[in-house]
Design a protein around this motif. Sequence first.
Motif, PDB file in Angstrom:
ATOM      1  N   LYS A  82       1.365  -5.715   0.622  1.00 52.26           N
ATOM      2  CA  LYS A  82       0.815  -5.560  -0.727  1.00 52.26           C
ATOM      3  C   LYS A  82       1.936  -5.252  -1.710  1.00 52.26           C
ATOM      4  N   GLY A  83       1.897  -5.898  -2.849  1.00 50.91           N
ATOM      5  CA  GLY A  83       2.831  -5.589  -3.923  1.00 50.91           C
ATOM      6  C   GLY A  83       4.292  -5.710  -3.539  1.00 50.91           C
ATOM      7  N   GLU A 101       3.602  -1.905   4.739  1.00 51.33           N
ATOM      8  CA  GLU A 101       2.523  -0.919   4.757  1.00 51.33           C
ATOM      9  C   GLU A 101       3.053   0.507   4.593  1.00 51.33           C
ATOM     10  N   TYR A 127       4.358   0.988   0.960  1.00 47.02           N
ATOM     11  CA  TYR A 127       3.224   0.925   0.043  1.00 47.02           C
ATOM     12  C   TYR A 127       2.473   2.253   0.051  1.00 47.02           C
TER      13      TYR A 127
END
Length: 88
Positions: A70-71, A75, A78
Amino acid sequence: MADAQKTTLKAWPRQSKGGGKKACSVEGCKRPYRAKSYCFFHFKKWRQGELPHSRYRTCSKPDCRVKALKGGLCEKHYNETYKKAAAA
């Protein structure tokens, strides 16, 4: 029968793309291009993740080569970035 199999395998040459005119993109390598601008040797290393260009998008944090989820972050990074902000 084993001799017949060996001769058929020797008759099958490893084919390079580009007619052998393109060389591997790794500096100093003069083997012919095979795939992804690498020779068969460096393409194998690329698939195994031993070359800097990875098979998937990696985390944008320095020295982290884990797959980004994500982004642009893995993990772990994040959660470190966004879970602390949510808890505060």
